[in-house]
Enzyme design. Structure first.
Site, PDB file in Angstrom:
ATOM      1  N   THR A 204      -2.287  -3.450  -1.787  1.00 28.29           N
ATOM      2  CA  THR A 204      -2.368  -2.882  -0.442  1.00 28.29           C
ATOM      3  C   THR A 204      -2.468  -1.364  -0.454  1.00 28.29           C
ATOM      4  O   THR A 204      -2.946  -0.785   0.510  1.00 28.29           O
ATOM      5  CB  THR A 204      -1.154  -3.306   0.413  1.00 28.29           C
ATOM      6  OG1 THR A 204       0.039  -2.893  -0.244  1.00 28.29           O
ATOM      7  CG2 THR A 204      -1.141  -4.821   0.613  1.00 28.29           C
TER       8      THR A 204
ATOM      9  N   HIS B 223      -0.446   1.373  -9.484  1.00 24.28           N
ATOM     10  CA  HIS B 223       1.009   1.330  -9.505  1.00 24.28           C
ATOM     11  C   HIS B 223       1.480   0.051 -10.159  1.00 24.28           C
ATOM     12  O   HIS B 223       0.780  -0.962 -10.172  1.00 24.28           O
ATOM     13  CB  HIS B 223       1.606   1.475  -8.092  1.00 24.28           C
ATOM     14  CG  HIS B 223       1.185   0.431  -7.114  1.00 24.28           C
ATOM     15  ND1 HIS B 223      -0.069   0.393  -6.531  1.00 24.28           N
ATOM     16  CD2 HIS B 223       1.865  -0.618  -6.597  1.00 24.28           C
ATOM     17  CE1 HIS B 223      -0.139  -0.625  -5.695  1.00 24.28           C
ATOM     18  NE2 HIS B 223       1.023  -1.268  -5.721  1.00 24.28           N
TER      19      HIS B 223
END
Length: 115
Positions: free
Chosen positions: A93, A98
């Site tokens: 999203t 990450h």
């Protein structure tokens, strides 16, 4: 700057910092799915795994080395999980590379629960 994680690194969006160095920033996830749920992000904006190249991939090794240290410090000696989502269909999203460091409980494997 439109990237949420770049704004967190810049200090424009608040976060609970766990670790920071010249290459990466680690903070607590605001919607944790495990007792320990950290987000580990490179300071350089890389949109995701598919944007890794020979020139920028060394940061991933650094992130994993720090992850081992943070897991030990968090007492995750029984185990932990590191997850990254690659693209919209995988559930990414925020399009800034990450890694989720998850631990502190027994985990199964369920796409629905994310754990």
């Amino acid at each position: 700057m439109d990237c949420l994680f770049c704004n967190i690194i810049a200090g424009n969006v608040p976060s609970t910092k766990i670790y920071e160095d010249d290459q990466m920033y680690v903070f607590k996830d605001i919607a944790p799915i495990a007792p320990v749920h950290y987000l580990m992000i490179p300071k350089q904006h890389i949109s995701g795994v598919s944007a890794l190249t020979e020139e920028n991939a060394a940061v991933v090794a650094h992130i994993f080395a720090v992850a081992a240290k943070l897991a030990k410090e968090a007492g995750l000696d029984k185990g932990f999980r590191i997850v990254t989502n690659c693209g919209d269909d995988a559930g990414q999203t925020v399009h800034h590379l990450h890694f989720h460091l998850l631990g502190g409980k027994q985990m199964g494997w369920s796409a629905e629960s994310g754990v």
